[in-house]
Design a protein around this motif. Structure first.
Motif, PDB file in Angstrom:
ATOM      1  N   LEU A   1      19.517   7.537 -15.444  1.00  0.00           N
ATOM      2  CA  LEU A   1      19.439   5.627 -16.466  1.00  0.00           C
ATOM      3  C   LEU A   1      19.101   6.173 -17.527  1.00  0.00           C
ATOM      4  CD1 LEU A   1      20.183   3.661 -14.224  1.00  0.00           C
ATOM      5  CD2 LEU A   1      21.832   4.212 -14.969  1.00  0.00           C
ATOM      6  N   GLY A   2      17.631   7.310 -17.746  1.00  0.00           N
ATOM      7  CA  GLY A   2      16.718   7.182 -18.367  1.00  0.00           C
ATOM      8  C   GLY A   2      15.999   6.950 -18.629  1.00  0.00           C
ATOM      9  N   LYS A   3      15.377   6.583 -16.708  1.00  0.00           N
ATOM     10  CA  LYS A   3      14.223   5.726 -16.015  1.00  0.00           C
ATOM     11  C   LYS A   3      13.598   6.375 -14.440  1.00  0.00           C
ATOM     12  CE  LYS A   3      15.726   2.019 -18.041  1.00  0.00           C
ATOM     13  NZ  LYS A   3      15.194   0.649 -19.474  1.00  0.00           N
ATOM     14  N   PRO A   4      12.516   5.942 -14.795  1.00  0.00           N
ATOM     15  CA  PRO A   4      11.336   6.200 -14.001  1.00  0.00           C
ATOM     16  C   PRO A   4      12.687   6.289 -12.291  1.00  0.00           C
ATOM     17  CG  PRO A   4      10.748   4.345 -14.467  1.00  0.00           C
ATOM     18  CD  PRO A   4      11.455   4.951 -15.294  1.00  0.00           C
ATOM     19  N   GLN A   5      12.262   6.900 -11.156  1.00  0.00           N
ATOM     20  CA  GLN A   5      12.670   7.078  -9.898  1.00  0.00           C
ATOM     21  C   GLN A   5      12.487   5.165  -8.832  1.00  0.00           C
ATOM     22  OE1 GLN A   5      11.184   6.456  -6.728  1.00  0.00           O
ATOM     23  NE2 GLN A   5      12.820   6.265  -5.559  1.00  0.00           N
ATOM     24  N   SER A   6      11.702   4.559  -9.077  1.00  0.00           N
ATOM     25  CA  SER A   6      10.700   3.986  -9.147  1.00  0.00           C
ATOM     26  C   SER A   6      11.486   2.731  -9.545  1.00  0.00           C
ATOM     27  CB  SER A   6       8.989   3.545  -9.746  1.00  0.00           C
ATOM     28  OG  SER A   6       8.685   3.494 -10.737  1.00  0.00           O
ATOM     29  N   TYR A   7      11.958   2.579 -10.942  1.00  0.00           N
ATOM     30  CA  TYR A   7      12.648   1.895 -11.511  1.00  0.00           C
ATOM     31  C   TYR A   7      14.264   0.916 -10.422  1.00  0.00           C
ATOM     32  CZ  TYR A   7      16.617  -0.339 -14.344  1.00  0.00           C
ATOM     33  OH  TYR A   7      17.554  -0.738 -15.286  1.00  0.00           O
ATOM     34  N   VAL A   8      14.832   2.063 -10.143  1.00  0.00           N
ATOM     35  CA  VAL A   8      15.642   2.545  -8.697  1.00  0.00           C
ATOM     36  C   VAL A   8      15.699   1.982  -7.960  1.00  0.00           C
ATOM     37  CG1 VAL A   8      17.825   3.824  -7.728  1.00  0.00           C
ATOM     38  CG2 VAL A   8      16.658   4.205 -10.342  1.00  0.00           C
ATOM     39  N   GLY A   9      14.304   2.381  -6.933  1.00  0.00           N
ATOM     40  CA  GLY A   9      13.965   1.533  -6.356  1.00  0.00           C
ATOM     41  C   GLY A   9      13.906   1.092  -5.629  1.00  0.00           C
ATOM     42  N   LYS A  10      13.318  -0.008  -6.965  1.00  0.00           N
ATOM     43  CA  LYS A  10      12.762  -1.891  -7.056  1.00  0.00           C
ATOM     44  C   LYS A  10      13.840  -2.701  -6.842  1.00  0.00           C
ATOM     45  CE  LYS A  10       8.251  -0.741  -8.898  1.00  0.00           C
ATOM     46  NZ  LYS A  10       6.909  -1.195  -9.979  1.00  0.00           N
ATOM     47  N   VAL A  11      14.894  -1.912  -7.831  1.00  0.00           N
ATOM     48  CA  VAL A  11      15.983  -2.657  -7.979  1.00  0.00           C
ATOM     49  C   VAL A  11      17.107  -3.144  -6.661  1.00  0.00           C
ATOM     50  CG1 VAL A  11      18.449  -2.955  -8.756  1.00  0.00           C
ATOM     51  CG2 VAL A  11      16.547  -2.531 -10.360  1.00  0.00           C
ATOM     52  N   GLU A  12      17.216  -1.277  -6.009  1.00  0.00           N
ATOM     53  CA  GLU A  12      17.794  -1.531  -5.005  1.00  0.00           C
ATOM     54  C   GLU A  12      16.781  -2.237  -3.172  1.00  0.00           C
ATOM     55  OE1 GLU A  12      18.269   2.897  -3.536  1.00  0.00           O
ATOM     56  OE2 GLU A  12      20.391   2.714  -5.582  1.00  0.00           O
ATOM     57  N   SER A  13      15.576  -2.531  -3.620  1.00  0.00           N
ATOM     58  CA  SER A  13      15.368  -3.008  -2.281  1.00  0.00           C
ATOM     59  C   SER A  13      14.810  -4.280  -2.818  1.00  0.00           C
ATOM     60  CB  SER A  13      13.743  -2.884  -2.648  1.00  0.00           C
ATOM     61  OG  SER A  13      12.511  -2.478  -3.642  1.00  0.00           O
ATOM     62  N   ILE A  14      15.297  -5.300  -4.148  1.00  0.00           N
ATOM     63  CA  ILE A  14      15.626  -6.634  -4.297  1.00  0.00           C
ATOM     64  C   ILE A  14      13.680  -6.882  -5.468  1.00  0.00           C
ATOM     65  CG2 ILE A  14      16.503  -9.076  -3.893  1.00  0.00           C
ATOM     66  CD1 ILE A  14      18.321  -6.962  -4.182  1.00  0.00           C
ATOM     67  N   GLU A  15      13.096  -5.716  -5.988  1.00  0.00           N
ATOM     68  CA  GLU A  15      12.438  -6.299  -5.815  1.00  0.00           C
ATOM     69  C   GLU A  15      11.952  -6.537  -7.870  1.00  0.00           C
ATOM     70  OE1 GLU A  15       8.736  -3.878  -4.905  1.00  0.00           O
ATOM     71  OE2 GLU A  15      10.437  -3.315  -2.932  1.00  0.00           O
ATOM     72  N   ARG A  16      13.367  -6.058  -8.154  1.00  0.00           N
ATOM     73  CA  ARG A  16      13.490  -6.539  -9.828  1.00  0.00           C
ATOM     74  C   ARG A  16      14.532  -6.645  -9.791  1.00  0.00           C
ATOM     75  NH1 ARG A  16      15.109  -4.371 -14.056  1.00  0.00           N
ATOM     76  NH2 ARG A  16      13.692  -3.923 -15.898  1.00  0.00           N
ATOM     77  N   ASN A  17      15.104  -7.349 -10.852  1.00  0.00           N
ATOM     78  CA  ASN A  17      16.561  -7.498 -11.647  1.00  0.00           C
ATOM     79  C   ASN A  17      16.828  -7.044 -12.308  1.00  0.00           C
ATOM     80  OD1 ASN A  17      18.650  -9.699 -11.050  1.00  0.00           O
ATOM     81  ND2 ASN A  17      17.475 -11.495 -12.447  1.00  0.00           N
ATOM     82  N   LEU A  18      17.907  -7.020 -12.028  1.00  0.00           N
ATOM     83  CA  LEU A  18      18.428  -6.378 -13.389  1.00  0.00           C
ATOM     84  C   LEU A  18      19.357  -7.440 -14.647  1.00  0.00           C
ATOM     85  CD1 LEU A  18      21.249  -3.832 -11.171  1.00  0.00           C
ATOM     86  CD2 LEU A  18      18.634  -3.342 -12.295  1.00  0.00           C
TER      87      LEU A  18
END
Length: 78
Positions: free
Chosen positions: A35-52
């Motif tokens: 996705l060209g993103k940092p791992q923390s981005y994926v982690g935050k989305v998957e833990s419902i800390e960040r919306n897509l």
């Protein structure tokens, strides 16, 4: 708390994305690289800390082998 955090549809979409990532044998780091993103981005989305955003969802679904429109219809039609 934002409305999307408690949304059943949002949680179901994220669950489907996580399951698809696992099925593809991808780690969070692997997906982040695709996705060209940092791992923390994926982690935050998957833990419902960040919306897509819609475009982020579209690219994410494709990166894990899902049809984004089909997934929306599947989750939204419950």
């Amino acid at each position: 708390m934002a409305d999307w955090v408690s949304s059943t549809i949002h949680r179901d979409l994220v669950t489907a994305l996580v399951l698809a990532r696992h099925a593809e044998g991808l780690t969070q780091r692997d997906l982040a690289q695709k996705l060209g993103k940092p791992q923390s981005y994926v982690g935050k989305v998957e833990s419902i800390e960040r919306n897509l955003s819609v475009s982020e969802f579209w690219f994410w679904a494709g990166a894990v082998g899902l049809d984004p429109g089909g997934l929306l219809n599947q989750v939204g039609g419950k």
